[in-house]
Design a protein around this motif. Sequence first.
Motif, PDB file in Angstrom:
ATOM      1  N   VAL A   1      -8.108  -1.114  -3.989  1.00 12.47           N
ATOM      2  CA  VAL A   1      -8.490  -2.175  -3.059  1.00 12.47           C
ATOM      3  C   VAL A   1      -7.268  -2.526  -2.235  1.00 12.47           C
ATOM      4  O   VAL A   1      -6.185  -2.772  -2.786  1.00 12.47           O
ATOM      5  CB  VAL A   1      -9.008  -3.427  -3.801  1.00 12.47           C
ATOM      6  CG1 VAL A   1      -9.225  -4.580  -2.817  1.00 12.47           C
ATOM      7  CG2 VAL A   1     -10.302  -3.110  -4.523  1.00 12.47           C
ATOM      8  N   VAL A   2      -7.428  -2.528  -0.909  1.00  8.89           N
ATOM      9  CA  VAL A   2      -6.354  -2.909   0.005  1.00  8.89           C
ATOM     10  C   VAL A   2      -6.586  -4.354   0.429  1.00  8.89           C
ATOM     11  O   VAL A   2      -7.644  -4.682   0.978  1.00  8.89           O
ATOM     12  CB  VAL A   2      -6.315  -1.991   1.239  1.00  8.89           C
ATOM     13  CG1 VAL A   2      -5.247  -2.468   2.215  1.00  8.89           C
ATOM     14  CG2 VAL A   2      -6.050  -0.561   0.813  1.00  8.89           C
ATOM     15  N   VAL A   3      -5.626  -5.206   0.161  1.00  9.80           N
ATOM     16  CA  VAL A   3      -5.691  -6.609   0.572  1.00  9.80           C
ATOM     17  C   VAL A   3      -4.626  -6.806   1.639  1.00  9.80           C
ATOM     18  O   VAL A   3      -3.429  -6.668   1.358  1.00  9.80           O
ATOM     19  CB  VAL A   3      -5.453  -7.562  -0.614  1.00  9.80           C
ATOM     20  CG1 VAL A   3      -5.644  -9.008  -0.173  1.00  9.80           C
ATOM     21  CG2 VAL A   3      -6.374  -7.227  -1.770  1.00  9.80           C
ATOM     22  N   THR A   4      -5.026  -7.099   2.846  1.00 12.00           N
ATOM     23  CA  THR A   4      -4.066  -7.122   3.940  1.00 12.00           C
ATOM     24  C   THR A   4      -4.435  -8.176   4.966  1.00 12.00           C
ATOM     25  O   THR A   4      -5.594  -8.584   5.082  1.00 12.00           O
ATOM     26  CB  THR A   4      -3.998  -5.746   4.618  1.00 12.00           C
ATOM     27  OG1 THR A   4      -3.090  -5.808   5.715  1.00 12.00           O
ATOM     28  CG2 THR A   4      -5.373  -5.337   5.135  1.00 12.00           C
ATOM     29  N   GLY A   5      -3.423  -8.602   5.688  1.00  9.14           N
ATOM     30  CA  GLY A   5      -3.635  -9.516   6.802  1.00  9.14           C
ATOM     31  C   GLY A   5      -3.790  -8.801   8.123  1.00  9.14           C
ATOM     32  O   GLY A   5      -4.101  -9.421   9.151  1.00  9.14           O
TER      33      GLY A   5
ATOM     34  N   VAL B   1      -2.162   4.999 -14.689  1.00  7.51           N
ATOM     35  CA  VAL B   1      -2.814   4.141 -13.697  1.00  7.51           C
ATOM     36  C   VAL B   1      -4.188   4.733 -13.385  1.00  7.51           C
ATOM     37  O   VAL B   1      -4.303   5.919 -13.073  1.00  7.51           O
ATOM     38  CB  VAL B   1      -1.970   4.013 -12.422  1.00  7.51           C
ATOM     39  CG1 VAL B   1      -2.727   3.232 -11.353  1.00  7.51           C
ATOM     40  CG2 VAL B   1      -0.629   3.358 -12.729  1.00  7.51           C
ATOM     41  N   ASP B   2      -5.235   3.876 -13.482  1.00  3.93           N
ATOM     42  CA  ASP B   2      -6.600   4.315 -13.181  1.00  3.93           C
ATOM     43  C   ASP B   2      -7.093   3.799 -11.840  1.00  3.93           C
ATOM     44  O   ASP B   2      -8.015   4.368 -11.256  1.00  3.93           O
ATOM     45  CB  ASP B   2      -7.562   3.834 -14.274  1.00  3.93           C
ATOM     46  CG  ASP B   2      -7.145   4.339 -15.647  1.00  3.93           C
ATOM     47  OD1 ASP B   2      -6.721   5.506 -15.744  1.00  3.93           O
ATOM     48  OD2 ASP B   2      -7.232   3.558 -16.615  1.00  3.93           O
ATOM     49  N   ALA B   3      -6.538   2.691 -11.370  1.00  4.68           N
ATOM     50  CA  ALA B   3      -6.947   2.080 -10.114  1.00  4.68           C
ATOM     51  C   ALA B   3      -5.822   1.167  -9.651  1.00  4.68           C
ATOM     52  O   ALA B   3      -4.834   0.962 -10.374  1.00  4.68           O
ATOM     53  CB  ALA B   3      -8.250   1.309 -10.288  1.00  4.68           C
ATOM     54  N   ALA B   4      -5.966   0.614  -8.434  1.00  4.66           N
ATOM     55  CA  ALA B   4      -4.873  -0.202  -7.898  1.00  4.66           C
ATOM     56  C   ALA B   4      -5.416  -1.260  -6.952  1.00  4.66           C
ATOM     57  O   ALA B   4      -6.488  -1.124  -6.364  1.00  4.66           O
ATOM     58  CB  ALA B   4      -3.847   0.668  -7.180  1.00  4.66           C
ATOM     59  N   VAL B   5      -4.630  -2.341  -6.842  1.00  4.58           N
ATOM     60  CA  VAL B   5      -4.814  -3.372  -5.817  1.00  4.58           C
ATOM     61  C   VAL B   5      -3.492  -3.480  -5.087  1.00  4.58           C
ATOM     62  O   VAL B   5      -2.459  -3.761  -5.714  1.00  4.58           O
ATOM     63  CB  VAL B   5      -5.202  -4.725  -6.437  1.00  4.58           C
ATOM     64  CG1 VAL B   5      -5.265  -5.799  -5.351  1.00  4.58           C
ATOM     65  CG2 VAL B   5      -6.531  -4.630  -7.169  1.00  4.58           C
ATOM     66  N   ILE B   6      -3.502  -3.223  -3.760  1.00  3.73           N
ATOM     67  CA  ILE B   6      -2.229  -3.142  -3.043  1.00  3.73           C
ATOM     68  C   ILE B   6      -2.287  -3.952  -1.765  1.00  3.73           C
ATOM     69  O   ILE B   6      -3.351  -4.191  -1.187  1.00  3.73           O
ATOM     70  CB  ILE B   6      -1.859  -1.676  -2.722  1.00  3.73           C
ATOM     71  CG1 ILE B   6      -2.896  -1.072  -1.776  1.00  3.73           C
ATOM     72  CG2 ILE B   6      -1.742  -0.856  -3.992  1.00  3.73           C
ATOM     73  CD1 ILE B   6      -2.520   0.315  -1.301  1.00  3.73           C
ATOM     74  N   ASP B   7      -1.100  -4.403  -1.356  1.00  2.87           N
ATOM     75  CA  ASP B   7      -0.906  -5.052  -0.066  1.00  2.87           C
ATOM     76  C   ASP B   7      -0.114  -4.080   0.805  1.00  2.87           C
ATOM     77  O   ASP B   7       0.921  -3.552   0.375  1.00  2.87           O
ATOM     78  CB  ASP B   7      -0.144  -6.368  -0.250  1.00  2.87           C
ATOM     79  CG  ASP B   7       0.113  -7.082   1.073  1.00  2.87           C
ATOM     80  OD1 ASP B   7      -0.481  -6.678   2.092  1.00  2.87           O
ATOM     81  OD2 ASP B   7       0.905  -8.040   1.072  1.00  2.87           O
ATOM     82  N   ILE B   8      -0.585  -3.835   2.029  1.00  2.00           N
ATOM     83  CA  ILE B   8       0.092  -2.868   2.901  1.00  2.00           C
ATOM     84  C   ILE B   8       1.472  -3.363   3.291  1.00  2.00           C
ATOM     85  O   ILE B   8       2.448  -2.598   3.308  1.00  2.00           O
ATOM     86  CB  ILE B   8      -0.759  -2.598   4.157  1.00  2.00           C
ATOM     87  CG1 ILE B   8      -2.067  -1.916   3.766  1.00  2.00           C
ATOM     88  CG2 ILE B   8       0.004  -1.725   5.145  1.00  2.00           C
ATOM     89  CD1 ILE B   8      -2.980  -1.651   4.932  1.00  2.00           C
ATOM     90  N   ASN B   9       1.587  -4.648   3.597  1.00  2.00           N
ATOM     91  CA  ASN B   9       2.857  -5.202   4.066  1.00  2.00           C
ATOM     92  C   ASN B   9       3.611  -5.793   2.885  1.00  2.00           C
ATOM     93  O   ASN B   9       3.223  -6.808   2.317  1.00  2.00           O
ATOM     94  CB  ASN B   9       2.606  -6.288   5.122  1.00  2.00           C
ATOM     95  CG  ASN B   9       3.899  -6.738   5.799  1.00  2.00           C
ATOM     96  OD1 ASN B   9       4.992  -6.448   5.321  1.00  2.00           O
ATOM     97  ND2 ASN B   9       3.769  -7.442   6.904  1.00  2.00           N
ATOM     98  N   LEU B  10       4.710  -5.144   2.519  1.00  2.00           N
ATOM     99  CA  LEU B  10       5.545  -5.621   1.425  1.00  2.00           C
ATOM    100  C   LEU B  10       6.815  -6.256   1.947  1.00  2.00           C
ATOM    101  O   LEU B  10       7.889  -6.142   1.346  1.00  2.00           O
ATOM    102  CB  LEU B  10       5.880  -4.475   0.463  1.00  2.00           C
ATOM    103  CG  LEU B  10       4.682  -3.840  -0.242  1.00  2.00           C
ATOM    104  CD1 LEU B  10       5.132  -2.704  -1.136  1.00  2.00           C
ATOM    105  CD2 LEU B  10       3.896  -4.877  -1.025  1.00  2.00           C
ATOM    106  N   GLY B  11       6.704  -6.912   3.107  1.00  3.57           N
ATOM    107  CA  GLY B  11       7.837  -7.634   3.657  1.00  3.57           C
ATOM    108  C   GLY B  11       8.570  -6.899   4.754  1.00  3.57           C
ATOM    109  O   GLY B  11       9.432  -7.482   5.419  1.00  3.57           O
ATOM    110  N   GLN B  12       8.259  -5.618   4.982  1.00  2.00           N
ATOM    111  CA  GLN B  12       8.957  -4.836   6.014  1.00  2.00           C
ATOM    112  C   GLN B  12       7.952  -4.094   6.898  1.00  2.00           C
ATOM    113  O   GLN B  12       8.202  -2.972   7.329  1.00  2.00           O
ATOM    114  CB  GLN B  12       9.926  -3.847   5.364  1.00  2.00           C
ATOM    115  CG  GLN B  12      11.038  -4.525   4.571  1.00  2.00           C
ATOM    116  CD  GLN B  12      11.966  -3.518   3.919  1.00  2.00           C
ATOM    117  OE1 GLN B  12      11.652  -2.342   3.805  1.00  2.00           O
ATOM    118  NE2 GLN B  12      13.134  -3.997   3.500  1.00  2.00           N
ATOM    119  N   GLY B  13       6.812  -4.730   7.139  1.00  2.00           N
ATOM    120  CA  GLY B  13       5.812  -4.099   7.984  1.00  2.00           C
ATOM    121  C   GLY B  13       4.859  -3.241   7.178  1.00  2.00           C
ATOM    122  O   GLY B  13       4.922  -3.161   5.945  1.00  2.00           O
TER     123      GLY B  13
END
Length: 665
Positions: free
Chosen positions: A623-627, A594-606
């Motif tokens: 990159v953090v994509v979050t609501g 893995v060289d980089a990542a795109v992640i969502d903080i909330n994966l259904g449990q906060g």
Amino acid sequence: MASHLDPRLSPQSGRPVDHAGLMGTGARGGMRERIQGHDWAASPLGSMDDWPPHLRACVDLMAAHGFPMIALWGPDLLQIYNDGYAEIMADKHPAGLGQPTAECWPEVWHINEPLYEQVWQGRTLTFSDKCYPLRRHGRLQDVWFTITYSPMRACDGSISGVLVTMFDTTAEHVARVERERTEQELRQTNAALQANEERFRQFAAASSDALWIRDADSLDTELLSTAFDAVYGLRPGQASGALRCWAARVVPDDRQAAIDAVTGVRDGLPRVHEFRVQREDDSRFRWVRDTVFPLFDQQGRVSRIAGIARDVTEERRWAEHQSVLVAELQHRVRNIMATIGSITLRTRESATSVDDYAQRLSGRVMSLARTQALLTRAGNVGIDLRGLLNDELSSSSYGAQRVVLHGPTVMVPPKAAEVMSLAIHELATNAFRHGALRDPDGRLEVSWQVREDPQQQRWVDLHWVETHAARPGWEPPARRGFGTSLIEDRIPYELEGEGHLQVAEEGTEARISFPLRHRDSILQTDAPQGTSIAGGSVDLGDAGLLAGHRVLVVEDDFYLAHDTATALRSAGAVVQGPCSTLQAALQRLDGGGVDAAVIDINLGQGAETGVIAALQRAGLPFVVVTGYDEGAASLEAGRFVRLQKPATPAGIARALARLVQAGTA
């Protein structure tokens, strides 16, 4: 008819008859009473007191059972039967008691007589599901029996009658026949359905359009033709039956409308809609036209949704090309009209009369038309210079012996052909009116060659030479004409070439040079064709912003994960995942690659920062994509970019690309 039978009915003399024992002392009602009360003395059987013991035993046995039984006694096969058989007799009862069976059942005598013959010979016969056409209640009806014919033997072994036991199996027979008929019809129906299904599958397999059927309630796929793989660029067997898996291949901009078109058919009305998909095999975006229609069950309810999908990318390209072509044609026509208008005005300047004006204008417009015809035949790739000269010179019917052309084969680009055709026309017209082709001894020689300048640009040098005898009183032209302006002004201006024209007493000489550089002619009508179909918010084209980078995608929303992965692939990335859980993401990170990542903080449990911490420890950009806003989910320093939902997939990919490029600068 049965006189040959030998019943041997004579009772043993001197033996007392026990009347009370016959059929039991307590027998009352039904066939017991009828048998006891019957006037047997008036029949060949004689009084019951004289009946042999085995007949009385048989009658006692029959009367004690409800199972249909009948004893046929003596040569006339006189009938003695029980209550069960009386029901079979129907309206033939009670008259049939003591009656010869041939008289009682004449309709089946042809069936029974051969059987009785065999029984009198000592054979016992049993038949299952045997049909007898019995006449009862005034009509003939088929009745099926399981029936046994047995000989009635005396103590000495002699046969004196036939005992028939039978069971009416009509209901069972009818049920069995109906069942067999139903099974046969079912087999035929199944065979027809299988044949129809096979024909449909062959039809579907032969169609270049993708045929599909979904359950109207679950929307899961029940049938996909082989063309579906070709339209969507899938490997055989890769297509999934779930609606969301199909919808994930539709670009986000068109997805909801495509889903609504499918689900909306539940109202019973067909729909036609177009949307873009990204093919799995080459990642290209294509336009698909889906004709969706309902399939109804016997109650008229929409039970299935069917569709025919066609790749209409080329159709849309041609439609766009046609619209551009119309606009381009309008542009070209306006240019031509403007050119004709300009020629019209300039022709007036040199015309000496109306007839002269008409002749000059007609010649110049026809020259323009001939060039247009040549360009059209050549597909706008250019015109052979020799052909252009021949076409102009032969159009005025010059003598071929006075015209000499020599030079290599050269394709003149459309713009140069447009300008040169008028230039050659003017030179040829002047040669006919005033120059070498006016005199019988005049001569025209046109030569050309191709050379390269220091910048390796190919040029054409054309030399036009007219020679004729000197003419008394000749004077040079008083003013600059249309042809001179065309050669010396237009060629340098429009072709970036050179032009010189010199008219003398003994002839005319013109030198024209121009580069073989492609420029559009006003006579061209080719419009540019589109080279690709844009994919909207997931399309980064061939940017290659993340070429070679392995990017982990962590997102629990199915569509967002798929769309983000699609955008990253459009940017050249190698996508790892997507992963919908923290555990799966951490396993990917632990495995490396893995060289980089795109992640969502909330994966259904906060909010969950475990993946972020692992990325920060590894020093990887992400990159953090979050609501969440920044106060609800604060992050420590690191190589990351925070994007607030909703964020477009292309925006996510570009943000990561900028982050990666900044780290490698």
